[in-house]
Design a protein around this motif. Structure first.
Motif, PDB file in Angstrom:
ATOM      1  N   ALA A   1      47.987 108.102  49.928  1.00 30.10           N
ATOM      2  CA  ALA A   1      46.721 108.397  49.125  1.00 30.10           C
ATOM      3  C   ALA A   1      47.131 109.734  48.183  1.00 30.10           C
ATOM      4  O   ALA A   1      46.612 109.497  47.080  1.00 30.10           O
ATOM      5  CB  ALA A   1      45.826 108.860  49.977  1.00 30.10           C
ATOM      6  N   ARG A   2      47.877 110.760  48.748  1.00 28.28           N
ATOM      7  CA  ARG A   2      48.266 111.634  47.790  1.00 28.28           C
ATOM      8  C   ARG A   2      48.995 111.266  46.702  1.00 28.28           C
ATOM      9  O   ARG A   2      49.061 112.023  45.547  1.00 28.28           O
ATOM     10  CB  ARG A   2      48.792 112.748  48.368  1.00 28.28           C
ATOM     11  CG  ARG A   2      48.001 113.722  49.567  1.00 28.28           C
ATOM     12  CD  ARG A   2      48.673 114.928  49.856  1.00 28.28           C
ATOM     13  NE  ARG A   2      49.704 114.766  50.803  1.00 28.28           N
ATOM     14  CZ  ARG A   2      49.574 114.441  52.059  1.00 28.28           C
ATOM     15  NH1 ARG A   2      48.426 114.340  52.706  1.00 28.28           N
ATOM     16  NH2 ARG A   2      50.695 114.259  52.802  1.00 28.28           N
ATOM     17  N   HIS A   3      49.711 110.199  46.853  1.00 27.37           N
ATOM     18  CA  HIS A   3      50.818 109.390  45.840  1.00 27.37           C
ATOM     19  C   HIS A   3      49.862 108.559  44.865  1.00 27.37           C
ATOM     20  O   HIS A   3      50.339 108.039  44.056  1.00 27.37           O
ATOM     21  CB  HIS A   3      51.964 108.989  46.406  1.00 27.37           C
ATOM     22  CG  HIS A   3      53.056 109.911  46.894  1.00 27.37           C
ATOM     23  ND1 HIS A   3      52.854 110.575  48.173  1.00 27.37           N
ATOM     24  CD2 HIS A   3      54.194 110.340  46.173  1.00 27.37           C
ATOM     25  CE1 HIS A   3      53.902 111.367  48.193  1.00 27.37           C
ATOM     26  NE2 HIS A   3      54.758 111.164  47.315  1.00 27.37           N
ATOM     27  N   GLY A   4      48.635 108.623  45.087  1.00 28.71           N
ATOM     28  CA  GLY A   4      47.787 107.697  44.449  1.00 28.71           C
ATOM     29  C   GLY A   4      47.606 106.329  44.643  1.00 28.71           C
ATOM     30  O   GLY A   4      47.007 105.432  44.050  1.00 28.71           O
ATOM     31  N   ILE A   5      48.195 106.080  45.728  1.00 26.42           N
ATOM     32  CA  ILE A   5      47.979 104.609  46.235  1.00 26.42           C
ATOM     33  C   ILE A   5      46.608 104.480  46.731  1.00 26.42           C
ATOM     34  O   ILE A   5      46.004 105.343  47.694  1.00 26.42           O
ATOM     35  CB  ILE A   5      49.092 104.305  47.550  1.00 26.42           C
ATOM     36  CG1 ILE A   5      50.582 104.429  47.194  1.00 26.42           C
ATOM     37  CG2 ILE A   5      48.875 102.756  47.939  1.00 26.42           C
ATOM     38  CD1 ILE A   5      50.915 103.603  46.118  1.00 26.42           C
ATOM     39  N   PRO A   6      45.780 103.539  46.474  1.00 24.48           N
ATOM     40  CA  PRO A   6      44.586 103.478  46.880  1.00 24.48           C
ATOM     41  C   PRO A   6      44.358 102.943  48.186  1.00 24.48           C
ATOM     42  O   PRO A   6      44.034 101.799  48.569  1.00 24.48           O
ATOM     43  CB  PRO A   6      43.726 102.529  45.787  1.00 24.48           C
ATOM     44  CG  PRO A   6      44.864 101.697  45.361  1.00 24.48           C
ATOM     45  CD  PRO A   6      46.181 102.504  45.473  1.00 24.48           C
TER      46      PRO A   6
ATOM     47  N   ARG B   1      54.812  99.755  44.580  1.00 25.93           N
ATOM     48  CA  ARG B   1      54.617 101.271  44.563  1.00 25.93           C
ATOM     49  C   ARG B   1      54.304 102.029  45.631  1.00 25.93           C
ATOM     50  O   ARG B   1      54.846 102.995  46.073  1.00 25.93           O
ATOM     51  CB  ARG B   1      53.457 101.363  43.639  1.00 25.93           C
ATOM     52  CG  ARG B   1      53.683 101.105  42.049  1.00 25.93           C
ATOM     53  CD  ARG B   1      52.606 101.664  41.151  1.00 25.93           C
ATOM     54  NE  ARG B   1      51.284 100.925  41.437  1.00 25.93           N
ATOM     55  CZ  ARG B   1      51.091  99.660  40.861  1.00 25.93           C
ATOM     56  NH1 ARG B   1      51.998  98.916  39.995  1.00 25.93           N
ATOM     57  NH2 ARG B   1      49.700  99.024  41.054  1.00 25.93           N
TER      58      ARG B   1
END
Lengths: 316, 316
Positions: B72-77, B126
């Motif tokens: 999540a912190r890497h932007g993965i939803p 990703r």
């Protein structure tokens, strides 16, 4: 806006390649920033805000970005920095330190009602609780030392009565310093335009780039001075219902301590003084080559004068 | 659903008091879970999913929750665990380990088109890139050792031809083990019902509780076997357009290695075997006192048989 750094689609595409968010679909400059260059960036994966830091150096950024990440992980609706594939939350883009953060829904409101003030008070309290475990440290950059410097820089531009008001307040705050008040990370700039509402629900708090470690009560006073006025343009007395809503909701999350009750009126004046000074400074001492839309300093002079004479409203 | 643990409003209210998310407004059981007890929890601050873990112990939870937080912190939803005021991402609720995670928008889709498969492929790629820097370790709990145990438990229930298919595939996979394939954290269960779409946009990936460290290619094969069939109910051959869309979008993010090209067909069979075995096990060896809606094992037996005879489709 101070400085606006352009970012080309190609620069963005290369920079985003360091992240796991996908390719950009849109890149849209945000005109409303004052201190930084901001863009909305959409990918098919999500919606983000790209910030290029014009004032803050890479040395100060970790405090702000780590604080936002800390609060977001605790469920506080604030922009969460996205971590890149090298584990960084910022890196250079077109020569400026830049960060990608989540974009929150909603927009700011001009005329908050008592319910909006209550939501703000509750969120502020929860933000302060969540901030307790934050390990970073940065003295409030608009603290005592800054006040002295700023006052020296602007007092020559004031008439006699304003200068007297300024000197008296500076001296009083100098003698205070509030050593017994609970401290922690505070937003320190939580005006109405830094809160987002989505369908009457407080959906986010943004722009943490004036945050620092200071008295928690200062955050409450900054909010009260902006959110709870009878009429910001003409009658800067507190609106009782909205102030009560803000304070009661905050106190339901974090009870005020007795030292905070004692300091409350003085803290309202400190909050007014801080923004009177910065607005005077932006007006009379603009940074060279920088176009800032200078807000009217008299607004906060008037609040300061009023808070010196108004009867104290007790904290709940 | 296996076990459903009740949570009273009062228990929830006390437990949420450890968080900075505000008081609950609604608490709504989610019926669709199989392994855990899930509730939707809304506060005025945000929307969350509360999970009480029925199968996983507190020793395994950190891998899953830390992985979700990392992604999540890497932007993965994906659902992001909310940290409580003591810094924990889970704690006991009504005697069960429980976690509060962000609720994602959207719903799953039954019939993904090529664009949906492309979005999935990109996101999976990703997710694998972002997972590289994750420090946790947990062997895929449905790996080789589990396969042997499960096969022992169910082979007595199979007819001769199925038993032969199972033994042959087990032996082939035993001789493989894929030592040269890139490994990392994989979701390992990314079926259509674990992906959310919001207005035709892939808005989230959920249910990481079968994740583990294994070959990245296994994740791709699990997805292909579920997302890219001509018709899941009647024709389990790959739909060329959707498979190509999935693989090309993945490869645009992370290029396949030559060892992965060699292993691709065998990996498709492994992905089928794993779910054939678990469905056989759930059907013939239900845990006592546990009502699981058993999915039809033959679906994956048929896929396995087909992947053994189908001509190889090359990776891009």
């Amino acid at each position: 806006l101070a400085v606006f750094t352009p970012v080309s689609e190609e620069q963005l595409s290369r920079w985003l390649g360091q992240y796991a968010v996908g390719d950009s679909v849109t890149l849209e400059p945000i005109a409303s920033g004052i201190e930084n260059t901001n863009y909305f960036v959409d990918t098919r994966q999500g919606r983000y805000v790209l910030t290029l830091f014009e004032r803050l150096g890479a040395a100060e950024l970790p405090f702000y970005l780590d604080l936002m990440g800390h609060l977001a992980r605790h469920g506080i609706p604030c922009p969460a920095p996205i971590i890149d594939l090298s584990g960084r939350n910022h890196s250079l883009l077109n020569g400026k330190p830049a960060a990608l953060v989540t974009r929150l829904r909603g927009g700011s409101i001009d005329r908050p009602d008592a319910d909006a003030c209550a939501q703000l008070g509750g969120l502020l309290g929860r933000m302060h609780l969540a901030g307790r475990s934050f390990g970073g440290y940065l003295d409030n950059p608009r603290g005592a030392a800054w006040r002295r410097d700023a006052a020296r820089g602007v007092s020559g531009f004031l008439d006699e009565s304003d200068r007297a008001l300024l000197q008296r307040e500076l001296a009083e705050q100098e003698s205070e310093r509030y050593p017994d008040l609970p401290r922690g990370p505070i937003h320190a700039d939580l005006f109405r335009d830094n809160a987002l509402f989505d369908d009457a629900r407080l959906s986010g708090v943004i722009d943490f780039y004036f945050a620092g470690i200071d008295c928690l009560l200062l955050d409450v006073a900054v909010c009260a001075n902006d959110w709870c006025l009878v009429d910001p343009a003409s009658d800067r007395r507190f609106d009782g219902a909205r102030l009560t809503a803000l304070l009661a909701a905050y106190a339901a999350v974090r009870s005020f301590e007795s030292a905070e009750r004692v300091a409350w009126q003085s803290m309202q004046r400190l909050a007014a003084l801080r923004f009177w000074l910065s607005r005077l400074f932006d007006l009379h001492r603009p940074r060279s080559g920088v176009l800032v839309h200078a807000h009217d300093p008299d607004h906060f002079r008037n609040i300061l004068a009023l808070r010196s004479s108004e009867p104290t409203r007790e904290l709940p």
